[in-house]
Motif scaffolding. Sequence first.
Motif, PDB file in Angstrom:
ATOM      1  N   LEU A   1      55.957  25.779  50.594  1.00 25.15           N
ATOM      2  CA  LEU A   1      54.946  24.768  50.905  1.00 25.15           C
ATOM      3  C   LEU A   1      54.152  25.123  52.164  1.00 25.15           C
ATOM      4  O   LEU A   1      53.088  24.568  52.398  1.00 25.15           O
ATOM      5  N   GLY A   2      54.652  26.061  52.946  1.00 25.33           N
ATOM      6  CA  GLY A   2      53.955  26.473  54.158  1.00 25.33           C
ATOM      7  C   GLY A   2      53.274  27.816  54.071  1.00 25.33           C
ATOM      8  O   GLY A   2      52.621  28.252  55.018  1.00 25.33           O
ATOM      9  N   ALA A   3      53.389  28.497  52.936  1.00 23.40           N
ATOM     10  CA  ALA A   3      52.841  29.855  52.787  1.00 23.40           C
ATOM     11  C   ALA A   3      51.426  29.812  52.208  1.00 23.40           C
ATOM     12  O   ALA A   3      51.120  30.487  51.227  1.00 23.40           O
ATOM     13  N   GLN A   4      50.569  29.019  52.823  1.00 22.86           N
ATOM     14  CA  GLN A   4      49.224  28.812  52.290  1.00 22.86           C
ATOM     15  C   GLN A   4      48.402  30.102  52.235  1.00 22.86           C
ATOM     16  O   GLN A   4      47.502  30.222  51.417  1.00 22.86           O
ATOM     17  N   ASP A   5      48.709  31.071  53.092  1.00 26.57           N
ATOM     18  CA  ASP A   5      47.967  32.327  53.074  1.00 26.57           C
ATOM     19  C   ASP A   5      48.368  33.221  51.899  1.00 26.57           C
ATOM     20  O   ASP A   5      47.619  34.109  51.507  1.00 26.57           O
ATOM     21  N   ILE A   6      49.533  32.959  51.307  1.00 26.36           N
ATOM     22  CA  ILE A   6      50.005  33.756  50.170  1.00 26.36           C
ATOM     23  C   ILE A   6      49.666  33.056  48.863  1.00 26.36           C
ATOM     24  O   ILE A   6      49.099  33.636  47.951  1.00 26.36           O
ATOM     25  N   VAL A   7      50.061  31.797  48.767  1.00 22.54           N
ATOM     26  CA  VAL A   7      49.763  30.996  47.582  1.00 22.54           C
ATOM     27  C   VAL A   7      49.696  29.529  48.030  1.00 22.54           C
ATOM     28  O   VAL A   7      50.663  28.990  48.557  1.00 22.54           O
TER      29      VAL A   7
END
Length: 179
Positions: A124-130
């Motif tokens: 939920l925190g990996a916005q730069d990946i997905v």
Amino acid sequence: MTIVLQVPGAGSVSALLMRPWRSDDLPALVAAHRDPELRRWLNTSLTDEAQARHWLDRQATGWATATRFSFAVVADTDDRSPRGLVAVTVGTAGSAEVGYWTAGHARGQGVAARALETVSQWALGAQDIVPLTHLDLCHAVANQASCRVAVRCGYALRDLLPAAPPAYPDIGHRHVRTT
């Protein structure tokens, strides 16, 4: 892409690492899938090394395409053989489905809950990946251990799912966790 997540230990509970699956995990993967309790809840069971190798190849493809992030859960000790799995399969419109299992020798040690919580926070925190806004977690209603893990990790029960044989022969729960 290689992502390694650390899960701290507490008290007498050892720390865990979560990393992509590797070819040297093959024997532990096949051994884990020989466990009748694990096979009871999985809709795909690996019965030999050829199937396990094919599964490992699919996990590597998922990482390469950022469509499935399948983590081997290992002890943060000299023995880094897999204790379980947590996977995030990316869907549409900011959603993903998470799944997990724990090898028989590691059950009852909090491995599933600690690993699921760590991966959920990462996903939920990996916005730069997905970019994800919510995670779905589905399990058979009879799998009470999975239900306890889901609730403990902040996944709210959302729906009762109808059986869909042959892959899902029993009714299920869908739990959801949002950002």
